[in-house]
Design an enzyme around this catalytic site. Structure first.
Site, PDB file in Angstrom:
ATOM      1  N   TRP A  50       0.833  -1.211   0.000  1.00 15.97           N
ATOM      2  CA  TRP A  50       0.000   0.000   0.000  1.00 15.97           C
ATOM      3  C   TRP A  50       0.862   1.253   0.000  1.00 15.97           C
ATOM      4  O   TRP A  50       0.529   2.242  -0.651  1.00 15.97           O
ATOM      5  CB  TRP A  50      -0.981  -0.009   1.173  1.00 15.97           C
ATOM      6  CG  TRP A  50      -1.967  -1.125   1.081  1.00 15.97           C
ATOM      7  CD1 TRP A  50      -2.160  -2.130   1.981  1.00 15.97           C
ATOM      8  CD2 TRP A  50      -2.911  -1.368   0.009  1.00 15.97           C
ATOM      9  NE1 TRP A  50      -3.157  -2.980   1.541  1.00 15.97           N
ATOM     10  CE2 TRP A  50      -3.625  -2.537   0.343  1.00 15.97           C
ATOM     11  CE3 TRP A  50      -3.203  -0.723  -1.185  1.00 15.97           C
ATOM     12  CZ2 TRP A  50      -4.627  -3.067  -0.484  1.00 15.97           C
ATOM     13  CZ3 TRP A  50      -4.191  -1.241  -2.010  1.00 15.97           C
ATOM     14  CH2 TRP A  50      -4.893  -2.393  -1.652  1.00 15.97           C
ATOM     15  N   ASP A 108      -1.450   6.807   6.288  1.00 15.59           N
ATOM     16  CA  ASP A 108      -2.557   5.917   5.915  1.00 15.59           C
ATOM     17  C   ASP A 108      -2.787   4.969   7.095  1.00 15.59           C
ATOM     18  O   ASP A 108      -1.933   4.130   7.398  1.00 15.59           O
ATOM     19  CB  ASP A 108      -2.166   5.135   4.650  1.00 15.59           C
ATOM     20  CG  ASP A 108      -3.191   4.071   4.260  1.00 15.59           C
ATOM     21  OD1 ASP A 108      -4.180   3.875   4.980  1.00 15.59           O
ATOM     22  OD2 ASP A 108      -2.974   3.422   3.205  1.00 15.59           O
ATOM     23  N   LYS A 112     -11.819  -1.644   6.786  1.00 12.99           N
ATOM     24  CA  LYS A 112     -10.998  -2.561   7.570  1.00 12.99           C
ATOM     25  C   LYS A 112     -11.489  -2.603   9.010  1.00 12.99           C
ATOM     26  O   LYS A 112     -11.786  -3.653   9.535  1.00 12.99           O
ATOM     27  CB  LYS A 112      -9.518  -2.140   7.527  1.00 12.99           C
ATOM     28  CG  LYS A 112      -8.959  -1.909   6.127  1.00 12.99           C
ATOM     29  CD  LYS A 112      -8.783  -3.201   5.349  1.00 12.99           C
ATOM     30  CE  LYS A 112      -8.677  -2.988   3.847  1.00 12.99           C
ATOM     31  NZ  LYS A 112      -7.510  -2.267   3.366  1.00 12.99           N
TER      32      LYS A 112
HETATM   33  C1  LIG Z   1      -7.019  -1.838   2.026  1.00 13.84           C
HETATM   34  C2  LIG Z   1      -5.986  -0.783   2.119  1.00 13.84           C
HETATM   35  C3  LIG Z   1      -5.860   0.212   1.137  1.00 13.84           C
HETATM   36  C4  LIG Z   1      -6.714   0.237  -0.112  1.00 13.84           C
HETATM   37  O1  LIG Z   1      -8.001   0.581   0.197  1.00 13.84           O
HETATM   38  P1  LIG Z   1      -9.104   0.789  -0.939  1.00 13.84           P
HETATM   39  O2  LIG Z   1     -10.202   1.429  -0.149  1.00 13.84           O
HETATM   40  O3  LIG Z   1      -9.461  -0.555  -1.471  1.00 13.84           O
HETATM   41  O4  LIG Z   1      -8.560   1.668  -1.977  1.00 13.84           O
HETATM   42  C5  LIG Z   1      -4.907   1.178   1.319  1.00 13.84           C
HETATM   43  N1  LIG Z   1      -4.110   1.190   2.393  1.00 13.84           N
HETATM   44  C6  LIG Z   1      -4.199   0.250   3.355  1.00 13.84           C
HETATM   45  C7  LIG Z   1      -3.296   0.309   4.536  1.00 13.84           C
HETATM   46  C8  LIG Z   1      -5.136  -0.763   3.241  1.00 13.84           C
HETATM   47  O5  LIG Z   1      -5.213  -1.696   4.202  1.00 13.84           O
END
Ligand SMILES: *Cc1c(COP(=O)(O)O)cnc(C)c1O
Length: 360
Positions: free
Chosen positions: A101, A171, A195
């Site tokens: 990511w 993030d 998540k």
């Molecule tokens: C799942 C995830 C993403 C991507 O998320 P989307 O909403 O599918 O774009 C980005 N960063 C992290 C840390 C993730 O776990």
């Protein structure tokens, strides 16, 4: 009704109480004769839902007044582009590469300017967090970017990097609301909610006000300009109304549980059950350097791909689902977010012990 223990990395398990409350309100939200899905986002009723969600989140995370809270769409992946579009004044930023990511965010930033890799743990399959005490950060960098909890690899920053005074962008998709954080240490904290918070389709971004300006990269779409969203309290266009409503319910659940200090304690206890077993098991091994282990995502392997597959299959039959590891790591991964009860982890460990005896 029969519910499984769902260890999915995302979209992931939600609190049963929240799902039940949403079911109860499905046909008639608090006497208005319609579902939240069917009402105008400009209605008084909805205005209260989104305002209350924001207020509860501010309360939970202790978000200072000089930070805006935005409810956005496009997933965390779209935000990878929003960060450089809104923040790259000097067209240069530093990225710490701790997994897929972070790497995707870094590659996206390269479209807009010079993205510099400050550190990486790619050399050992992202199984650790690199030393970030003295990174090659230069004065002309607009920000430093991290992925705080690495969903795929199961690592987590236990201390934030030394950004040498630069703005930190983080993030937190897979550790959102899993423990308290000090928002003032960041310029931007954001994550997709699927998540640890709610249904896919909502991104929550907490952004320091001075970073929200008209001075964005040329060509930035109106919708992706944070100022557009901030000036309109996330209601510039139709927001993901229903998703935000569920997030609001999860915020209330978290408050009822005692807030983020309590969640942290619960998450530590829960993760310990699994990590302690992995440390003593002769069959299963954790893949992450102990000091960098995530409380949310726990990858593990047997060392034998066929045995891994057998385990995943038998676990599923026993009601422990979505334990297959990410395709880039293999093995297994148990995601044990806020809504996973400790009992779910204890039962998983009991099942792993039994599997180990049977396959010794
Ligand atoms: C799942 C995830 C993403 C991507 O998320 P989307 O909403 O599918 O774009 C980005 N960063 C992290 C840390 C993730 O776990």
């Amino acid at each position: 009704m029969s519910r499984v223990y769902n260890f999915s990395a995302g979209p992931a398990v939600l609190p049963e109480e929240v799902l039940q409350a949403a079911a109860d309100e499905m046909m008639d939200y608090q006497g208005c004769g319609m579902s939240v899905m069917e009402m105008s986002h400009r209605s008084k009723v909805y205005d209260q839902i989104i305002k209350e969600a924001e207020a509860d989140l501010r309360d939970l995370m202790n978000i200072p007044d000089n930070y805006k809270v935005l409810f956005l769409q496009g997933g965390a992946s779209q935000f990878f582009a929003e960060v450089p579009m809104n923040m790259m004044k000097n067209k240069k930023a530093g990225y710490i590469i701790t997994g897929q990511w972070a790497k995707k965010a870094y590659q996206e930033a390269k479209i807009y300017g010079e993205a510099v890799e400050l550190a990486s743990s790619a050399d050992e399959t992202f199984s650790y967090i690199p030393d970030c005490s003295d990174l090659p950060i230069t004065d002309d960098m607009d920000y430093v970017y991290i992925c705080e909890n690495n969903t795929i690899y199961g690592t987590k920053f236990k201390t934030l990097p030394n950004t040498k005074g630069k703005i930190l962008v983080s993030d937190v998709s897979s550790c959102f609301l899993s423990e308290p954080i000090d928002v003032t240490k960041y310029g931007v904290v954001y994550g997709g909610v699927q998540k640890n918070i709610g249904p896919a389709g909502v991104v929550i971004a907490i952004i320091r006000e001075d970073l929200i300006t008209d001075d964005v990269l040329p060509g930035t779409p109106t919708m992706l300009k944070w100022k557009t969203q901030a000036d309109n309290d996330s209601l510039y266009n139709t927001p993901p109304c229903y998703g935000i409503y569920i997030c609001g319910k999860v915020f209330k659940w978290l408050k009822k549980m005692g807030g983020l200090e309590v969640m942290k304690q619960r998450n530590e206890e829960k993760a310990k059950v699994l990590y302690d077993f992995l440390d003593e098991s002769k069959l299963f091994k954790g893949t992450v350097r102990p000091e960098d282990r995530s409380l949310m995502n726990v990858p593990f392997v047997t060392g034998d791909a066929d045995l891994d597959a057998k385990f995943v299959k038998e676990a599923e039959a026993a009601g422990f689902v979505n334990l297959k590891g990410h395709r880039s790591v293999g093995g297994m991964r148990a995601s044990i977010y806020n809504a996973m009860p400790k009992e779910g982890v204890e039962k998983l460990v009991a099942f792993m012990k039994k599997f180990e005896e049977e396959n010794a």
